[in-house]
Write a protein that holds these residues in place. Structure first.
Motif, PDB file in Angstrom:
ATOM      1  N   GLU A 110       0.815  -1.209   0.000  1.00 37.87           N
ATOM      2  CA  GLU A 110       0.000   0.000   0.000  1.00 37.87           C
ATOM      3  C   GLU A 110       0.849   1.260   0.000  1.00 37.87           C
ATOM      4  O   GLU A 110       2.007   1.254   0.413  1.00 37.87           O
ATOM      5  CB  GLU A 110      -1.001   0.012   1.156  1.00 37.87           C
ATOM      6  CG  GLU A 110      -0.448   0.003   2.549  1.00 37.87           C
ATOM      7  CD  GLU A 110      -1.575   0.029   3.587  1.00 37.87           C
ATOM      8  OE1 GLU A 110      -2.490   0.863   3.470  1.00 37.87           O
ATOM      9  OE2 GLU A 110      -1.533  -0.794   4.515  1.00 37.87           O
TER      10      GLU A 110
ATOM     11  N   MET B  32      -8.763  -8.958   4.714  1.00 39.74           N
ATOM     12  CA  MET B  32      -9.514  -7.689   4.705  1.00 39.74           C
ATOM     13  C   MET B  32     -10.467  -7.571   5.912  1.00 39.74           C
ATOM     14  O   MET B  32     -10.926  -6.489   6.241  1.00 39.74           O
ATOM     15  CB  MET B  32     -10.343  -7.559   3.422  1.00 39.74           C
ATOM     16  CG  MET B  32      -9.560  -7.193   2.194  1.00 39.74           C
ATOM     17  SD  MET B  32      -8.718  -5.642   2.385  1.00 39.74           S
ATOM     18  CE  MET B  32      -7.046  -6.159   2.239  1.00 39.74           C
TER      19      MET B  32
ATOM     20  N   ALA C 261      -7.265  -3.308   9.117  1.00 36.94           N
ATOM     21  CA  ALA C 261      -8.099  -2.101   9.076  1.00 36.94           C
ATOM     22  C   ALA C 261      -7.399  -0.934   9.764  1.00 36.94           C
ATOM     23  O   ALA C 261      -7.459   0.199   9.305  1.00 36.94           O
ATOM     24  CB  ALA C 261      -9.445  -2.390   9.735  1.00 36.94           C
TER      25      ALA C 261
ATOM     26  N   LEU D  64     -10.024   0.433   1.478  1.00 40.82           N
ATOM     27  CA  LEU D  64     -10.265  -0.933   1.979  1.00 40.82           C
ATOM     28  C   LEU D  64     -11.665  -1.420   1.576  1.00 40.82           C
ATOM     29  O   LEU D  64     -11.839  -2.575   1.186  1.00 40.82           O
ATOM     30  CB  LEU D  64     -10.115  -0.976   3.503  1.00 40.82           C
ATOM     31  CG  LEU D  64      -8.672  -0.846   4.023  1.00 40.82           C
ATOM     32  CD1 LEU D  64      -8.656  -0.571   5.528  1.00 40.82           C
ATOM     33  CD2 LEU D  64      -7.861  -2.106   3.709  1.00 40.82           C
TER      34      LEU D  64
ATOM     35  N   ARG E  19      -7.836   5.901   3.166  1.00 42.16           N
ATOM     36  CA  ARG E  19      -7.479   4.492   3.368  1.00 42.16           C
ATOM     37  C   ARG E  19      -8.733   3.645   3.631  1.00 42.16           C
ATOM     38  O   ARG E  19      -8.861   2.532   3.131  1.00 42.16           O
ATOM     39  CB  ARG E  19      -6.470   4.360   4.516  1.00 42.16           C
ATOM     40  CG  ARG E  19      -5.919   2.952   4.646  1.00 42.16           C
ATOM     41  CD  ARG E  19      -4.732   2.877   5.592  1.00 42.16           C
ATOM     42  NE  ARG E  19      -4.178   1.526   5.555  1.00 42.16           N
ATOM     43  CZ  ARG E  19      -4.602   0.523   6.313  1.00 42.16           C
ATOM     44  NH1 ARG E  19      -5.580   0.712   7.174  1.00 42.16           N
ATOM     45  NH2 ARG E  19      -4.059  -0.667   6.201  1.00 42.16           N
TER      46      ARG E  19
END
Ligand code: ADP
Length: 454
Positions: free
Chosen positions: A248, A431, A437, A405, A401
């Motif tokens: 990421e 996920m 998270a 997600l 972000r």
């Protein structure tokens, strides 16, 4: 584009799979004709189909085809290519290949053979970066000799636990963790054997094992006129056995001051080296400190997350720089916008990661806002068993972000690849995890949590 620069007429792409398709796209958008090379196992592969020309260069086994330098050079000669793009993996970090390409009158789309050689020797790379003002992981200075008393003394001064690493290492191979003195000599022997088998070189060095760091890497671009810029970082800490699975940008762990400081240090070091092309400087990040581990002198698998947040096409830039064009961005032109995550989708069993080649009986990639799929798949394609199991990269981009997600979950849900097993269910599982998270993970996170993910 600068008017005096003559862009290549034809580029040979010395690779396969999604990266060959990616390079083909960049060439076509620059008005450059393309030549694909393929093995006998890849005659129906996407990269061979979409190029303007395609040349069969040998049998399925990589050493007879994608690593077969004389066959690749011959393909360049018969098709009249001007330049050769090596992609990643295969010959991309082989300095001999870069030399031979240039000796035969082609442009190598990458750095000089000398810089590839320098960074390919990971012990020398560390010494060089240190001289350029970059902090490195504490460890042996250069590769180790064979005097075991000396080795014990070096290990003692670094302090256990340590890592034995291969000077020519790559892809996490030739690396051994040593908890205490008793295991030092046997670990050195296994690291040497593994490295000799994988890289034909058994030189090793020692490094302090950093506990629970993040893997953070800085993307740079340098032209042939000494202009260097950085494009921020990628966080590649979700790894299984030292192999990246998800990346990421920006890193959830860095603030903009930290980014500026490390980015500027890297730019200075790269300027000192006189490096040209794209490159990635890799660090372990722990307690606010960056420790250099290695530099990759090629385009990386995870480059699209940087493209998403900067709007810069890195493969296009590589080609422009190799043709002699100057960078058309200053550091102050670079803005980071939103957040991007890439999932590496492999043809593997999602539980034990064993390869799952075979017929792709159905294929439906996700779409919609902020979704990019870099892949060479199509319905009816037979994934051969000879090569890497990476079949697709799903890259999403969103303003924040959290939105990223959510978008990633949605896109993973939409993605249909039938006939073979893939790691999509694995990505969907991670996920759901609170640490993902919250962005609170490190390079050992997956190994610690693999049983809780079930
Ligand atoms: P390779 O070229 O094989 O990818 P690297 O030096 O880049 O080798 O290391 C690969 C991965 O191994 C890193 O991303 C990190 O996860 C882990 N690693 C490497 N060096 C260390 C270290 N000193 N301490 C802890 N983990 C490390």
């Amino acid at each position: 584009m600068n008017e005096n620069i003559v862009m290549f007429d034809k580029v040979l792409i010395a690779n396969r799979g999604e990266i060959a398709v990616r390079i083909n796209r960049a060439c076509q958008e620059l008005g450059i004709k393309t030549v694909a090379i393929h093995s006998t196992a890849d005659s129906d592969a996407m990269h061979a189909r979409i190029a303007d020309e395609s040349v069969c260069i040998g049998p399925a086994n990589s050493k007879d085809s994608y690593l077969n330098i004389p066959a690749i050079i011959a393909a360049g000669e018969i098709t009249n290519a001007d330049a050769i793009h090596p992609g990643y993996g295969f010959l991309s970090e082989n300095e001999k290949f870069a030399d031979i390409v240039e000796e035969h009158g082609f442009t190598f789309i990458g750095p000089t053979a000398e810089h590839i050689r320098l960074m390919g020797d990971k012990a020398r790379a560390k010494i060089t970066m240190k001289e350029c003002g970059i902090q490195t992981v504490p460890g042996s200075e250069g590769s180790l000799g064979t005097n075991y008393d000396e080795i014990h003394t070096v290990a003692e001064s670094i302090g256990y636990p340590i890592l034995v690493k291969a000077v020519s290492g790559g892809g996490g191979r030739g690396m051994q963790k040593v908890e205490n003195e008793e295991n030092l000599i046997s670990s050195i022997a296994s690291a040497k054997a593994e490295s000799k088998a994988a890289f034909g070189d058994d030189s090793i060095y020692l490094e302090k094992l950093i506990e629970r760091p993040r893997h953070i890497e800085i993307q740079i671009i340098a032209d042939t006129y000494g202009n260097v810029i950085h494009l921020g970082e990628r966080d590649c800490s979700i790894q299984r056995r030292h192999q990246k699975l998800l990346e990421e940008a920006p890193s959830p762990a860095l603030n903009s001051d930290e980014r500026d400081i490390i980015g500027n240090k890297v730019v200075n070091a790269i300027q000192n080296l006189g490096y040209r092309g794209v490159g990635t400087v890799e660090f372990l990040y722990s307690n606010g400190e960056f420790y250099f581990i290695e530099m990759n002198t090629r385009i990386q698998v995870e480059h699209p997350v940087t493209e998403s947040i900067t709007g810069i096409d890195l493969v296009r830039e590589q080609i422009r720089i190799a043709s002699g064009a100057p960078l058309d961005h200053n550091q102050s032109d670079i803005n980071f916008s939103g957040h991007s995550i890439e999932c590496r989708i492999n043809a593997e069993n999602p539980e034990d990661f064993r390869p799952s080649p075979g017929l792709v009986s159905g294929y439906h990639p996700p779409g919609g806002p902020g979704v990019r799929v870099d892949s060479a798949l199509y319905q009816g394609y037979i994934i051969p068993s000879y090569y890497d199991s990476l079949i697709s990269k799903l890259i999403v981009h969103a303003p924040t972000r959290n939105e990223c997600l959510m978008r990633l979950r949605r896109a993973l849900d939409e993605y249909v690849i039938s006939g073979v097993q893939t790691t999509i269910p694995f990505h969907l599982k991670i996920m759901q995890n609170a640490d993902i998270a919250n962005g609170t993970y490190d390079i050992q996170w997956l190994d610690r949590n693999k049983d809780n993910l079930k």
